[in-house]
Design an enzyme around this catalytic site. Structure first.
Site, PDB file in Angstrom:
ATOM      1  N   GLY A 104     -17.905 -42.911  16.477  1.00 34.91           N
ATOM      2  CA  GLY A 104     -18.963 -41.344  16.431  1.00 34.91           C
ATOM      3  C   GLY A 104     -18.791 -40.366  16.300  1.00 34.91           C
ATOM      4  N   GLY A 105     -18.342 -40.280  15.132  1.00 34.60           N
ATOM      5  CA  GLY A 105     -17.355 -38.713  14.633  1.00 34.60           C
ATOM      6  C   GLY A 105     -17.735 -37.928  13.502  1.00 34.60           C
ATOM      7  N   SER A 134     -21.351 -36.375  13.894  1.00 33.48           N
ATOM      8  CA  SER A 134     -22.328 -35.513  13.928  1.00 33.48           C
ATOM      9  C   SER A 134     -21.609 -34.927  15.489  1.00 33.48           C
ATOM     10  CB  SER A 134     -23.335 -35.795  13.543  1.00 33.48           C
ATOM     11  OG  SER A 134     -23.911 -37.368  14.778  1.00 33.48           O
ATOM     12  N   SER A 144     -21.980 -39.048  30.219  1.00 31.23           N
ATOM     13  CA  SER A 144     -23.243 -38.383  30.278  1.00 31.23           C
ATOM     14  C   SER A 144     -23.335 -37.670  32.283  1.00 31.23           C
ATOM     15  CB  SER A 144     -24.574 -39.119  30.510  1.00 31.23           C
ATOM     16  OG  SER A 144     -25.435 -37.897  30.247  1.00 31.23           O
ATOM     17  N   TYR A 150     -31.470 -45.467  29.819  1.00 27.81           N
ATOM     18  CA  TYR A 150     -29.982 -44.217  30.017  1.00 27.81           C
ATOM     19  C   TYR A 150     -29.470 -43.951  30.665  1.00 27.81           C
ATOM     20  CZ  TYR A 150     -27.015 -40.393  27.608  1.00 27.81           C
ATOM     21  OH  TYR A 150     -25.669 -39.431  27.006  1.00 27.81           O
TER      22      TYR A 150
END
Length: 250
Positions: free
Chosen positions: A13-14, A16, A136, A149
């Site tokens: 996931g690099g 953005s 998160s 989530y």
């Protein structure tokens, strides 16, 4: 500083947001960077901004795809020294509005995909390796409409603590960073939310943040690099909140 000279770094996931900021920062400090993303256009843009980087189109929800990426990194460089698992997706809906498809989509990426990415990557990690996972603040405090989530990220947080213990004999450290409200492309990809909804969400977030602003991807990246570096050599199983004081000071 050159904390990552001669290090092989894989950022899942690099392409953005926080992942891109971290990938660029790793490279600026001497690392050879491999990165993934789902969108080939943004992957190409990311690779163009990072000298010597290699990009792969891969969806972390597809476990076989992640395994293939790890195999390609192994073929190219033989090992992974630093792994940053940053792939993730949001999803806001109240209890009555949650669908099975939405639940499976969010958990398939944020929990299942991340766990199996870790499993596949540690195969080629050696002693002294370091892993950072994006969590998160959703795992630390309740927010209406955030149940899907939050459940995924809370499950991820506990799973990573378990795996941090399991990796101790191999002298591999595993930590998390838990961002608060960061203005990244992820915020604009919440299913069912239009531009006006996103604007209202951002304003609500800013009103509740003790520092009265949203964070920037580079601020999260600095925490990631600290945990990944030898400066954090006596830290494992930690979860650093990068949230402008939202959880602890609200």
């Amino acid at each position: 500083m050159n904390r990552f000279a001669n290090k092989i770094v894989l950022v899942l996931g690099g392409n953005s947001g926080m992942g891109l900021a971290a990938a660029q920062a790793f490279a600026a400090e001497g690392a050879k960077v491999h990165l993934t993303g789902r969108n080939q256009e943004t992957i190409d843009e990311a690779v163009a901004s990072i000298p010597g980087a290699t990009g792969y189109q891969s969806d972390i929800a597809d476990i076989a795809s992640t395994e293939e990426v790890v195999a390609k990194v192994e073929q190219a460089d033989g090992r992974i020294d630093v792994l940053y698992i940053n792939a993730g997706v949001g999803g806001f809906a109240p209890l009555e509005g949650i669908t099975e498809d939405d639940w499976d989509f969010v958990h398939g990426i944020n929990l299942k995909g991340c766990v199996f990415a870790l499993q596949k990557a540690v195969r080629i990690m050696g002693e002294g390796g370091s892993i950072v996972v994006t969590g998160s603040i959703g795992a630390h405090g309740p927010l209406e409409g955030n149940g899907t989530y939050a459940a995924a990220k809370a499950g991820l947080a506990m799973a990573m603590k378990v795996f941090a213990r399991e990796l101790l004999p191999r002298k591999i450290r595993l930590n998390m960073v838990s961002p608060g409200p960061i203005d990244t492309p992820l915020l604009h990809r919440n299913p069912g939310m239009g531009p006006d909804d996103v604007a209202r969400l951002k304003e609500m977030m800013i009103q509740n943040i003790p520092m009265h602003r949203m964070g920037e991807s580079e601020e999260v990246a600095r925490a990631v690099l600290f945990l990944a570096s030898d400066e954090a050599s006596f830290i494992t199983g930690e979860d650093i909140l990068v949230d402008g004081g939202l959880i602890n000071l609200s």
